[in-house]
Design an enzyme around this catalytic site. Structure first.
Site, PDB file in Angstrom:
ATOM      1  N   TYR A  90     -39.315   6.675  -7.384  1.00  0.00           N
ATOM      2  CA  TYR A  90     -38.264   7.309  -6.278  1.00  0.00           C
ATOM      3  C   TYR A  90     -38.926   8.528  -5.955  1.00  0.00           C
ATOM      4  O   TYR A  90     -39.920   9.024  -6.304  1.00  0.00           O
ATOM      5  CB  TYR A  90     -37.344   7.676  -7.582  1.00  0.00           C
ATOM      6  CG  TYR A  90     -37.582   8.745  -8.449  1.00  0.00           C
ATOM      7  CD1 TYR A  90     -36.971  10.062  -8.175  1.00  0.00           C
ATOM      8  CD2 TYR A  90     -38.428   8.625  -9.718  1.00  0.00           C
ATOM      9  CE1 TYR A  90     -37.319  11.021  -8.947  1.00  0.00           C
ATOM     10  CE2 TYR A  90     -38.442   9.769 -10.733  1.00  0.00           C
ATOM     11  CZ  TYR A  90     -37.621  11.080 -10.084  1.00  0.00           C
ATOM     12  OH  TYR A  90     -37.823  12.099 -11.021  1.00  0.00           O
ATOM     13  N   CYS A  91     -38.081   9.177  -4.769  1.00  0.00           N
ATOM     14  CA  CYS A  91     -38.406  10.270  -4.258  1.00  0.00           C
ATOM     15  C   CYS A  91     -37.085  11.035  -4.232  1.00  0.00           C
ATOM     16  O   CYS A  91     -36.374  10.945  -4.986  1.00  0.00           O
ATOM     17  CB  CYS A  91     -39.125  10.077  -3.002  1.00  0.00           C
ATOM     18  SG  CYS A  91     -38.264   9.267  -1.981  1.00  0.00           S
ATOM     19  N   GLN A  92     -36.972  11.956  -3.196  1.00  0.00           N
ATOM     20  CA  GLN A  92     -35.756  12.533  -3.008  1.00  0.00           C
ATOM     21  C   GLN A  92     -34.675  11.761  -2.632  1.00  0.00           C
ATOM     22  O   GLN A  92     -33.498  12.016  -2.939  1.00  0.00           O
ATOM     23  CB  GLN A  92     -36.170  13.850  -1.956  1.00  0.00           C
ATOM     24  CG  GLN A  92     -34.979  14.829  -2.385  1.00  0.00           C
ATOM     25  CD  GLN A  92     -34.911  15.869  -3.559  1.00  0.00           C
ATOM     26  OE1 GLN A  92     -35.686  15.737  -4.327  1.00  0.00           O
ATOM     27  NE2 GLN A  92     -33.549  16.222  -3.824  1.00  0.00           N
TER      28      GLN A  92
END
Length: 117
Positions: A79-81
């Site tokens: 995951y990222c932002q």
């Protein structure tokens, strides 16, 4: 472009984490991670995914303090932002043979908004 088998929803991620299984990888920058991350995740910046996911099991464990997932693990989640870098990381992992790697497309933004902190 994104197929459902490459993504995991907020509720499915919560279930996975509640079971204490799976490996959640935060691919954002160190600055972003320092401002908050999903508990239990490890940090591998997106540009390091290929090299770090290519480490042998002992090196991976020594570097991250967790067991490296098997190539067929269905519990490897990036995951990222907002989802874009997570999708890129998922593709990189899949190209290394982690055929069931998934992206938490909602990212830290959705996690925070839904009170997942």
């Amino acid at each position: 472009m994104a197929s459902s088998d490459k993504e995991i929803s907020y509720s499915n991620l919560k279930d996975l984490l509640a079971k204490g299984s799976g490996l959640l990888v935060d691919v954002r920058t160190k600055d972003e991670v320092d401002r908050g991350h999903i508990p239990g995740s490890i940090h591998i910046p997106v540009e390091n995914v290929e090299s770090d996911m290519s480490l042998d099991t002992a090196e991976f464990q020594s570097k991250f303090g967790v067991v490296k997932p098997s190539l067929d693990s269905s519990e490897l989640v990036f995951y990222c932002q907002m989802g874009k870098r997570g999708a890129l990381a998922t593709e990189k992992a899949r190209s290394l043979g982690f055929k069931n790697a998934r992206n938490y497309a909602g990212g830290y933004k959705e996690w925070s908004e839904k009170g997942g902190k």
